[in-house]
Design a protein around this motif. Structure first.
Motif, PDB file in Angstrom:
ATOM      1  N   TRP A  85      36.349  58.351  47.668  1.00  0.00           N
ATOM      2  CA  TRP A  85      36.542  58.032  49.095  1.00  0.00           C
ATOM      3  C   TRP A  85      37.250  56.703  49.244  1.00  0.00           C
ATOM      4  CZ3 TRP A  85      34.347  53.763  51.554  1.00  0.00           C
ATOM      5  CH2 TRP A  85      34.607  53.690  52.933  1.00  0.00           C
ATOM      6  N   ASP A  86      36.828  55.698  48.476  1.00  0.00           N
ATOM      7  CA  ASP A  86      37.424  54.368  48.599  1.00  0.00           C
ATOM      8  C   ASP A  86      38.883  54.374  48.160  1.00  0.00           C
ATOM      9  OD1 ASP A  86      36.827  51.395  49.044  1.00  0.00           O
ATOM     10  OD2 ASP A  86      37.775  51.397  47.061  1.00  0.00           O
ATOM     11  N   ILE A  87      39.175  55.082  47.071  1.00  0.00           N
ATOM     12  CA  ILE A  87      40.563  55.152  46.606  1.00  0.00           C
ATOM     13  C   ILE A  87      41.437  55.862  47.628  1.00  0.00           C
ATOM     14  CG2 ILE A  87      42.074  56.250  44.897  1.00  0.00           C
ATOM     15  CD1 ILE A  87      40.007  55.609  42.775  1.00  0.00           C
ATOM     16  N   ARG A  88      40.920  56.926  48.188  1.00  0.00           N
ATOM     17  CA  ARG A  88      41.716  57.726  49.136  1.00  0.00           C
ATOM     18  C   ARG A  88      41.951  56.995  50.444  1.00  0.00           C
ATOM     19  NH1 ARG A  88      40.297  63.871  51.275  1.00  0.00           N
ATOM     20  NH2 ARG A  88      42.118  64.087  52.632  1.00  0.00           N
ATOM     21  N   THR A  89      40.944  56.263  50.924  1.00  0.00           N
ATOM     22  CA  THR A  89      41.061  55.650  52.253  1.00  0.00           C
ATOM     23  C   THR A  89      41.523  54.199  52.224  1.00  0.00           C
ATOM     24  OG1 THR A  89      38.717  55.010  52.220  1.00  0.00           O
ATOM     25  CG2 THR A  89      39.282  57.152  53.182  1.00  0.00           C
ATOM     26  N   ARG A  90      41.273  53.479  51.125  1.00  0.00           N
ATOM     27  CA  ARG A  90      41.553  52.038  51.117  1.00  0.00           C
ATOM     28  C   ARG A  90      42.404  51.561  49.947  1.00  0.00           C
ATOM     29  NH1 ARG A  90      35.538  49.522  52.472  1.00  0.00           N
ATOM     30  NH2 ARG A  90      35.182  50.625  54.437  1.00  0.00           N
ATOM     31  N   ASN A  91      42.517  52.346  48.895  1.00  0.00           N
ATOM     32  CA  ASN A  91      43.169  51.853  47.680  1.00  0.00           C
ATOM     33  C   ASN A  91      44.160  52.854  47.090  1.00  0.00           C
ATOM     34  OD1 ASN A  91      41.989  49.079  46.713  1.00  0.00           O
ATOM     35  ND2 ASN A  91      40.252  50.229  47.541  1.00  0.00           N
ATOM     36  N   GLN A  92      44.918  53.482  47.947  1.00  0.00           N
ATOM     37  CA  GLN A  92      45.936  54.411  47.469  1.00  0.00           C
ATOM     38  C   GLN A  92      47.046  53.697  46.701  1.00  0.00           C
ATOM     39  OE1 GLN A  92      47.425  56.978  50.540  1.00  0.00           O
ATOM     40  NE2 GLN A  92      45.415  57.797  51.064  1.00  0.00           N
ATOM     41  N   GLU A  93      47.142  52.360  46.868  1.00  0.00           N
ATOM     42  CA  GLU A  93      48.186  51.603  46.197  1.00  0.00           C
ATOM     43  C   GLU A  93      47.974  51.515  44.693  1.00  0.00           C
ATOM     44  OE1 GLU A  93      46.195  50.403  48.511  1.00  0.00           O
ATOM     45  OE2 GLU A  93      47.394  50.178  50.336  1.00  0.00           O
ATOM     46  N   LEU A  94      46.760  51.781  44.225  1.00  0.00           N
ATOM     47  CA  LEU A  94      46.490  51.702  42.791  1.00  0.00           C
ATOM     48  C   LEU A  94      47.348  52.716  42.035  1.00  0.00           C
ATOM     49  CD1 LEU A  94      42.588  51.434  42.724  1.00  0.00           C
ATOM     50  CD2 LEU A  94      44.248  49.587  42.481  1.00  0.00           C
ATOM     51  N   PRO A  95      47.869  52.338  40.857  1.00  0.00           N
ATOM     52  CA  PRO A  95      48.645  53.287  40.056  1.00  0.00           C
ATOM     53  C   PRO A  95      47.806  54.505  39.675  1.00  0.00           C
ATOM     54  CG  PRO A  95      48.877  51.047  39.219  1.00  0.00           C
ATOM     55  CD  PRO A  95      47.786  51.009  40.238  1.00  0.00           C
ATOM     56  N   SER A  96      48.472  55.617  39.490  1.00  0.00           N
ATOM     57  CA  SER A  96      47.762  56.863  39.164  1.00  0.00           C
ATOM     58  C   SER A  96      46.908  56.717  37.912  1.00  0.00           C
ATOM     59  CB  SER A  96      48.763  58.003  38.992  1.00  0.00           C
ATOM     60  OG  SER A  96      49.462  58.238  40.189  1.00  0.00           O
ATOM     61  N   MET A  97      47.442  56.004  36.918  1.00  0.00           N
ATOM     62  CA  MET A  97      46.689  55.843  35.682  1.00  0.00           C
ATOM     63  C   MET A  97      45.374  55.116  35.928  1.00  0.00           C
ATOM     64  SD  MET A  97      47.616  53.900  32.112  1.00  0.00           S
ATOM     65  CE  MET A  97      47.252  52.294  32.835  1.00  0.00           C
ATOM     66  N   MET A  98      45.402  54.045  36.743  1.00  0.00           N
ATOM     67  CA  MET A  98      44.177  53.298  36.992  1.00  0.00           C
ATOM     68  C   MET A  98      43.196  54.086  37.848  1.00  0.00           C
ATOM     69  SD  MET A  98      44.158  50.691  35.168  1.00  0.00           S
ATOM     70  CE  MET A  98      42.608  50.027  35.765  1.00  0.00           C
ATOM     71  N   LYS A  99      43.710  54.935  38.723  1.00  0.00           N
ATOM     72  CA  LYS A  99      42.800  55.815  39.470  1.00  0.00           C
ATOM     73  C   LYS A  99      42.045  56.715  38.495  1.00  0.00           C
ATOM     74  CE  LYS A  99      45.650  55.937  43.668  1.00  0.00           C
ATOM     75  NZ  LYS A  99      46.524  56.776  44.517  1.00  0.00           N
ATOM     76  N   GLY A 100      42.765  57.251  37.510  1.00  0.00           N
ATOM     77  CA  GLY A 100      42.121  58.076  36.494  1.00  0.00           C
ATOM     78  C   GLY A 100      41.157  57.281  35.640  1.00  0.00           C
ATOM     79  N   VAL A 101      41.539  56.053  35.289  1.00  0.00           N
ATOM     80  CA  VAL A 101      40.673  55.188  34.497  1.00  0.00           C
ATOM     81  C   VAL A 101      39.357  54.949  35.218  1.00  0.00           C
ATOM     82  CG1 VAL A 101      40.353  52.788  33.753  1.00  0.00           C
ATOM     83  CG2 VAL A 101      42.445  54.014  33.142  1.00  0.00           C
TER      84      VAL A 101
END
Length: 247
Positions: free
Chosen positions: A47-63
């Motif tokens: 939820w946080d990545i989708r609503t507030r932190n979409q700027e994070l690189p895809s790799m770090m989202k997976g990490v």
């Protein structure tokens, strides 16, 4: 001191840990609560990545997704402290946490694969074979998570591999010695159908993270590792881009 007596001495010293943790990690109620916390933590992260932190690189989202899946609320706390674009300022500790998380995501995947495949599905009886195979997979996954992105940036395989060996070997080694050692200490006789098998595996992963963190922070401090990028800077760049687009 010969290796076998040395290992026996360590096992004897840590026996109280096994006596405490083995019943807990075998308890359906305890593990059920843990599973609920992992699901809740993973949902919060997504939820946080989708609503507030979409700027994070895809790799770090997976990490971060893997870190939270492995370590539940502990992994979420590490993400909240060091991985969000909303962090107030970057620091050695935050860079150390991000670097450890990056290493942890790959090595953890190797450890889970190793134990599940070798000790679980193949049911190998040799502790040495399971340990060696799991170590090999952890190193392979851990190095791949460094070599792959470097090659995508145009770095040759040989140079990328040398960089990974130089920067990642100390932290991977400490992480896996402590994680695999913890798992074997608690659940060396457990089968893949036993709750203890999975409970000890989850617990051992977090132990590996804790021990690898000071190693990674030290490597970042001395410039051996750069550490992962400051997420706050990514958020600032994204806000500037949005402001320019609005203008």
């Amino acid at each position: 001191m010969p290796l076998q007596p040395f290992l026996k001495q360590i096992e004897h010293t840590l026996a109280p840990v096994r006596h405490v943790m083995k019943p807990l990690l075998s308890d359906p109620v305890v593990m059920g609560v843990w599973a609920f916390l992992v699901v809740l933590s993973t949902g919060t992260l997504l939820w946080d990545i989708r609503t507030r932190n979409q700027e994070l690189p895809s790799m770090m989202k997976g990490v971060w997704a893997l870190v939270v899946l492995y370590s539940g609320p502990f992994g979420l706390a590490v993400y909240w402290y060091s991985g969000r674009t909303q962090i107030s300022n970057d620091s050695l500790w935050r860079r150390g946490f991000r670097s450890t998380a990056h290493c942890y995501s790959g090595c953890g995947a190797g450890e889970v694969t190793g134990f599940a495949l070798l000790a679980g599905i193949l049911a190998l009886q040799s502790t040495l074979a399971v340990t060696a195979g799991t170590f090999a997979l952890a190193y392979t996954f851990g190095y791949a998570l460094t070599v792959g992105p470097l090659m995508q940036e145009g770095v040759g395989f040989r140079e990328a591999m040398l960089d990974a060996l130089y920067s990642e070997t100390p932290s991977i080694t400490i992480m896996e010695v402590t994680a695999i050692g913890t798992d074997l200490l608690i659940a060396s006789q457990a089968h893949i159908t036993d709750l203890l098998f999975w409970g000890a595996l989850a617990f051992s992963l977090s132990v590996g993270f804790v021990f690898a963190f000071p190693v990674n922070a030290t490597l970042v401090y001395f410039g051996v590792k750069e550490g992962m990028k400051n997420p706050a800077e990514m958020g600032e760049r994204q806000q500037k881009s949005r402001g320019q687009a609005t203008d």
